[in-house]
Design a protein around this motif. Structure first.
Motif, PDB file in Angstrom:
ATOM      1  N   UNK A 103       0.850  -1.187   0.000  1.00  0.00           N
ATOM      2  CA  UNK A 103       0.000   0.000   0.000  1.00  0.00           C
ATOM      3  C   UNK A 103       0.881   1.231   0.000  1.00  0.00           C
ATOM      4  N   UNK A 104       0.278   2.358  -0.295  1.00  0.00           N
ATOM      5  CA  UNK A 104       1.006   3.611  -0.383  1.00  0.00           C
ATOM      6  C   UNK A 104       0.575   4.534   0.748  1.00  0.00           C
ATOM      7  N   UNK A 105       1.563   5.081   1.439  1.00  0.00           N
ATOM      8  CA  UNK A 105       1.304   6.049   2.497  1.00  0.00           C
ATOM      9  C   UNK A 105       1.947   7.360   2.076  1.00  0.00           C
ATOM     10  N   UNK A 106       1.139   8.400   1.967  1.00  0.00           N
ATOM     11  CA  UNK A 106       1.658   9.738   1.679  1.00  0.00           C
ATOM     12  C   UNK A 106       1.698  10.479   3.003  1.00  0.00           C
ATOM     13  N   UNK A 107       2.901  10.909   3.389  1.00  0.00           N
ATOM     14  CA  UNK A 107       3.017  11.611   4.666  1.00  0.00           C
ATOM     15  C   UNK A 107       2.267  12.932   4.567  1.00  0.00           C
ATOM     16  N   UNK A 108       1.309  13.159   5.455  1.00  0.00           N
ATOM     17  CA  UNK A 108       0.454  14.347   5.352  1.00  0.00           C
ATOM     18  C   UNK A 108       1.218  15.640   5.604  1.00  0.00           C
ATOM     19  N   UNK A 109       0.693  16.726   5.054  1.00  0.00           N
ATOM     20  CA  UNK A 109       1.341  18.032   5.182  1.00  0.00           C
ATOM     21  C   UNK A 109       1.158  18.636   6.574  1.00  0.00           C
ATOM     22  N   UNK A 110       0.225  18.109   7.356  1.00  0.00           N
ATOM     23  CA  UNK A 110       0.044  18.602   8.718  1.00  0.00           C
ATOM     24  C   UNK A 110       0.919  17.812   9.711  1.00  0.00           C
ATOM     25  N   UNK A 167      13.058  10.945  11.009  1.00  0.00           N
ATOM     26  CA  UNK A 167      13.689   9.779  10.393  1.00  0.00           C
ATOM     27  C   UNK A 167      12.651   8.679  10.241  1.00  0.00           C
ATOM     28  N   UNK A 168      12.971   7.731   9.413  1.00  0.00           N
ATOM     29  CA  UNK A 168      12.082   6.588   9.220  1.00  0.00           C
ATOM     30  C   UNK A 168      11.916   5.824  10.540  1.00  0.00           C
ATOM     31  N   UNK A 213      12.000   7.136  13.539  1.00  0.00           N
ATOM     32  CA  UNK A 213      11.130   7.935  14.406  1.00  0.00           C
ATOM     33  C   UNK A 213       9.656   7.824  14.013  1.00  0.00           C
ATOM     34  N   UNK A 214       9.419   7.398  12.780  1.00  0.00           N
ATOM     35  CA  UNK A 214       8.034   7.203  12.326  1.00  0.00           C
ATOM     36  C   UNK A 214       7.363   6.086  13.129  1.00  0.00           C
ATOM     37  N   UNK A 215       8.192   5.215  13.686  1.00  0.00           N
ATOM     38  CA  UNK A 215       7.771   4.082  14.540  1.00  0.00           C
ATOM     39  C   UNK A 215       6.572   3.318  13.974  1.00  0.00           C
ATOM     40  N   UNK A 216       6.833   2.665  12.863  1.00  0.00           N
ATOM     41  CA  UNK A 216       5.820   1.804  12.256  1.00  0.00           C
ATOM     42  C   UNK A 216       5.704   0.515  13.062  1.00  0.00           C
ATOM     43  N   UNK A 217       4.531  -0.117  13.070  1.00  0.00           N
ATOM     44  CA  UNK A 217       4.375  -1.371  13.817  1.00  0.00           C
ATOM     45  C   UNK A 217       5.303  -2.461  13.289  1.00  0.00           C
ATOM     46  N   UNK A 218       5.602  -3.411  14.150  1.00  0.00           N
ATOM     47  CA  UNK A 218       6.461  -4.521  13.751  1.00  0.00           C
ATOM     48  C   UNK A 218       5.790  -5.309  12.636  1.00  0.00           C
ATOM     49  N   UNK A 219       6.572  -5.685  11.640  1.00  0.00           N
ATOM     50  CA  UNK A 219       6.036  -6.439  10.503  1.00  0.00           C
ATOM     51  C   UNK A 219       5.706  -5.571   9.308  1.00  0.00           C
ATOM     52  N   UNK A 220       5.813  -4.243   9.452  1.00  0.00           N
ATOM     53  CA  UNK A 220       5.584  -3.330   8.330  1.00  0.00           C
ATOM     54  C   UNK A 220       6.950  -2.899   7.798  1.00  0.00           C
ATOM     55  N   UNK A 221       7.146  -3.047   6.504  1.00  0.00           N
ATOM     56  CA  UNK A 221       8.409  -2.673   5.875  1.00  0.00           C
ATOM     57  C   UNK A 221       8.169  -1.567   4.865  1.00  0.00           C
ATOM     58  N   UNK A 259      16.681   3.188   8.371  1.00  0.00           N
ATOM     59  CA  UNK A 259      16.209   3.823   9.595  1.00  0.00           C
ATOM     60  C   UNK A 259      16.576   5.287   9.736  1.00  0.00           C
ATOM     61  N   UNK A 260      17.734   5.699   9.215  1.00  0.00           N
ATOM     62  CA  UNK A 260      18.199   7.074   9.404  1.00  0.00           C
ATOM     63  C   UNK A 260      17.763   8.051   8.329  1.00  0.00           C
ATOM     64  N   UNK A 261      17.047   7.595   7.291  1.00  0.00           N
ATOM     65  CA  UNK A 261      16.656   8.509   6.213  1.00  0.00           C
ATOM     66  C   UNK A 261      15.652   9.533   6.756  1.00  0.00           C
ATOM     67  N   UNK A 262      15.859  10.799   6.398  1.00  0.00           N
ATOM     68  CA  UNK A 262      14.957  11.871   6.845  1.00  0.00           C
ATOM     69  C   UNK A 262      13.735  11.914   5.928  1.00  0.00           C
ATOM     70  N   UNK A 263      12.574  11.793   6.533  1.00  0.00           N
ATOM     71  CA  UNK A 263      11.315  11.861   5.788  1.00  0.00           C
ATOM     72  C   UNK A 263      10.767  13.272   5.875  1.00  0.00           C
ATOM     73  N   UNK A 264      10.063  13.688   4.825  1.00  0.00           N
ATOM     74  CA  UNK A 264       9.442  15.013   4.803  1.00  0.00           C
ATOM     75  C   UNK A 264       7.969  14.881   4.467  1.00  0.00           C
ATOM     76  N   UNK A 265       7.250  15.920   4.752  1.00  0.00           N
ATOM     77  CA  UNK A 265       5.828  15.952   4.386  1.00  0.00           C
ATOM     78  C   UNK A 265       5.696  15.765   2.877  1.00  0.00           C
ATOM     79  N   UNK A 266       4.748  14.966   2.479  1.00  0.00           N
ATOM     80  CA  UNK A 266       4.510  14.733   1.056  1.00  0.00           C
ATOM     81  C   UNK A 266       5.272  13.544   0.501  1.00  0.00           C
ATOM     82  N   UNK A 267       6.217  12.957   1.271  1.00  0.00           N
ATOM     83  CA  UNK A 267       6.922  11.763   0.800  1.00  0.00           C
ATOM     84  C   UNK A 267       5.929  10.622   0.635  1.00  0.00           C
ATOM     85  N   UNK A 268       6.180   9.793  -0.367  1.00  0.00           N
ATOM     86  CA  UNK A 268       5.302   8.647  -0.646  1.00  0.00           C
ATOM     87  C   UNK A 268       6.055   7.379  -0.270  1.00  0.00           C
TER      88      UNK A 268
END
Length: 195
Positions: A125-132, A139-140, A142-150, A165-174
């Protein structure tokens, strides 16, 4: 401890699938280049046939009013006919080749990958990081996704970024997510816009 090998296996499957996607994209690009090359050959044969028509027209114009039987046995006329037939058969062969290239309906590696993911009980599935999103970047890890999600791919505008894990994510990233359907639904709900 038994979960770690399982997730490693799933990550290997995901990376193997992405490799197939890249190979598929390269194959499709090569096929498109071949179609263009064949189209150029068709254009060149048509140009040569046009030149033969013009040469034949000049010949017939010069010998206007002569006996038709004499004209058809003339070496120039014979040469034009044989060249025209040769170009015509080459043109048919090349056009058939172009049609075959266009109609190639090979199952792409991406489709195979997606099918293998669904067969394993996982989903993409696709997750677009919201602008809010607060903070505006994290960082990825810090996003703290549940275990089993890649996260198997990160797209920022036209660029693709290798996930770690260390990649910096920004608003609007897919983010392309791979994991069990229920877990992915939880993640999507967590980042859904407020109602």
């Amino acid at each position: 401890m038994k979960l770690v090998p399982h997730f490693r296996r799933e990550i290997r499957i995901a990376w193997a699938g992405l490799e197939k996607v890249v190979v598929s994209a390269a194959e499709q690009t090569a096929r498109q280049v071949e179609v263009l090359r064949v189209s150029f050959q068709i254009h060149e044969r048509e140009r040569l046939m046009d030149a033969v028509f013009k040469r034949m027209g000049r010949f017939l114009h010069e010998f206007q009013g002569k006996n038709v039987d004499v004209l058809t046995t003339h070496p120039t006329c014979q040469s034009c006919f044989s060249e025209f037939k040769r170009l015509q058969s080459e043109l048919k062969f090349i056009e058939r080749r172009r049609q075959d290239l266009r109609e190639e309906n090979v199952t792409t590696k991406w489709v195979e990958f997606v099918e293998s993911v669904y067969k394993s009980g996982m989903t993409l599935d696709l997750l677009v990081l919201p602008f809010y999103l607060k903070p505006s970047s994290m960082t990825l890890q810090e996003l703290s996704l549940p275990q089993g999600i890649f996260v198997i791919a990160i797209q920022r505008k036209e660029r693709f970024i290798q996930p770690h894990g260390g990649v910096m994510l920004r608003r609007g990233d897919r983010l392309t997510l791979l994991g069990p359907p229920q877990q992915i639904l939880l993640v999507l709900e967590r980042f859904a816009p407020p109602r």
